[in-house]
Design an enzyme around this catalytic site. Sequence first.
Site, PDB file in Angstrom:
ATOM      1  N   SER A 170       0.849  -1.184   0.000  1.00 32.54           N
ATOM      2  CA  SER A 170       0.000   0.000   0.000  1.00 32.54           C
ATOM      3  C   SER A 170       0.883   1.231   0.000  1.00 32.54           C
ATOM      4  O   SER A 170       1.946   1.250   0.637  1.00 32.54           O
ATOM      5  CB  SER A 170      -0.892   0.023   1.245  1.00 32.54           C
ATOM      6  OG  SER A 170      -1.529   1.279   1.372  1.00 32.54           O
ATOM      7  N   TYR A 175      -1.650  -1.458   9.775  1.00 31.22           N
ATOM      8  CA  TYR A 175      -1.762  -1.867   8.376  1.00 31.22           C
ATOM      9  C   TYR A 175      -0.481  -1.535   7.610  1.00 31.22           C
ATOM     10  O   TYR A 175       0.052  -2.372   6.874  1.00 31.22           O
ATOM     11  CB  TYR A 175      -2.963  -1.171   7.744  1.00 31.22           C
ATOM     12  CG  TYR A 175      -3.201  -1.522   6.298  1.00 31.22           C
ATOM     13  CD1 TYR A 175      -3.667  -2.781   5.936  1.00 31.22           C
ATOM     14  CD2 TYR A 175      -2.988  -0.588   5.289  1.00 31.22           C
ATOM     15  CE1 TYR A 175      -3.899  -3.105   4.603  1.00 31.22           C
ATOM     16  CE2 TYR A 175      -3.217  -0.904   3.954  1.00 31.22           C
ATOM     17  CZ  TYR A 175      -3.671  -2.158   3.621  1.00 31.22           C
ATOM     18  OH  TYR A 175      -3.898  -2.470   2.300  1.00 31.22           O
TER      19      TYR A 175
END
Length: 252
Positions: free
Chosen positions: A147, A160
């Site tokens: 990401s 995350y």
Amino acid sequence: MSTPNTPDTPNTRTAVVTGGSRGIGRRVVTRLAADGLAVVVGYAGNQVEAEAAVKEVEAIGGRAIAVRADVADEHAMAALFDTAEQTFGGVDVVVHAAARMPLAPLAELDLADLDDLHRTNIRGTFVVDQQAVRRLRPGGALVNFSSSVVGLAFPNYSAYAASKGAVEAMTLVLAREMRGRDVTVNVVAPGPTATDLFLGANDEQRVAQLAAQPPLQRLGTPDDIAEVVAFLASPAGHWVNGQVLRANGGII
């Protein structure tokens, strides 16, 4: 598990896509099928959506099956890859899109959520990649997902982002461990992308803020990311290896 709609041929290229029932993974499934690959749709629990993905592939004349498997369970993933080989003759592309994304400030995140995230995002990547490198045929490609938040450091994304930083590290090491195998290993790191996962984790104000950040002034779409994956999975992308591709519209 579904069954393929037509008999296979020995020269079929085959892709395994984890997280293939929804979001970016779902679009990757149909995009690779459009390029002529047979696709194994890996899913965790949503059989209805997984079977719908198979039907989408069949509607465009492609071949697909849906296989339920926990990405962090090495026995389940070995069985999924066995099924891919038995059904289509081998594995040429692996796209690991399955992930969890609990969001909270570091001080407030429940440690049970952290453990679940690590199990899926880190252990799951390790397990899927182990099977991929044992099974991929010469000329193949492995694509993991990170990401852009790893570099952007948005608040509430600490757990995350940390898990995706681990994905990037293991992927770049693995690319070098694959020397001599004629298999590429890369990471795609999307920016904010209009998936159910992203839209459900952010309120409307936050979504609008993130959409305004790229110079292109919009959120990414699953189609945007699927095109990047399709390139990396194709012979045209085979000279790209050991890279993190930040597909985010230019956010810096």
